[in-house]
Design a protein around this motif. Sequence first.
Motif, short mmCIF file in Angstrom:
data_model
loop_
_atom_site.label_atom_id
_atom_site.label_comp_id
_atom_site.label_asym_id
_atom_site.label_seq_id
_atom_site.Cartn_x
_atom_site.Cartn_y
_atom_site.Cartn_z
N LYS A 1 59.05 -12.12 33.47
CA LYS A 1 58.25 -11.43 33.99
C LYS A 1 58.68 -10.14 34.76
O LYS A 1 58.00 -8.90 34.61
CB LYS A 1 57.21 -12.13 34.83
N LEU A 2 59.75 -10.28 35.79
CA LEU A 2 59.99 -9.35 36.40
C LEU A 2 60.64 -8.30 35.66
O LEU A 2 60.76 -7.15 35.85
CB LEU A 2 60.98 -10.10 37.47
N SER A 3 61.52 -8.67 34.50
CA SER A 3 62.27 -7.52 33.70
C SER A 3 61.10 -6.60 32.98
O SER A 3 61.38 -5.56 32.66
CB SER A 3 63.10 -8.20 32.66
N SER A 4 59.82 -7.13 32.90
CA SER A 4 58.87 -6.31 32.13
C SER A 4 58.32 -5.30 32.98
O SER A 4 57.54 -4.46 32.70
CB SER A 4 57.93 -7.15 31.40
N MET A 5 58.58 -5.55 34.38
CA MET A 5 57.84 -4.91 35.39
C MET A 5 58.53 -3.34 35.54
O MET A 5 59.88 -3.39 35.72
CB MET A 5 57.53 -5.52 36.66
#
Length: 115
Positions: free
Chosen positions: A61-65
């Motif tokens: 999830k963090l990598s897509s932000m």
Amino acid sequence: MRYVAAYLLAVLGGQDSPANADLEKILSSVGIEADAERLTRVIKELKGKSIDDLIKEGREKLSSMPVGGGGAAAATPTAGAPAAAAGSDKKEAKKEEKKEDSESEDDDMGFALFE
């Protein structure tokens, strides 16, 4: 976040399913007063879930932000780049002038005792 961190610490400490009292003990050891309702909610949400899977899911999830702005635009050369560079030099000169002025004003910490 502190409740999740306490939960993770408890699991890393060997408790497969920590209880409210376990998390309260961890939090109180560092001077944090625990909210029983939040503790219950965290335990309920994380109960029966693999910590490794949760961390993996969180990383995805963090990598897509997006995490910043304008970095890529600054790296691409444009026709206006030399003009922008000249403009930034002027801004730096102004900042240096302001810094010199503020240093002299800070000598008396703004109280004007020696004027």
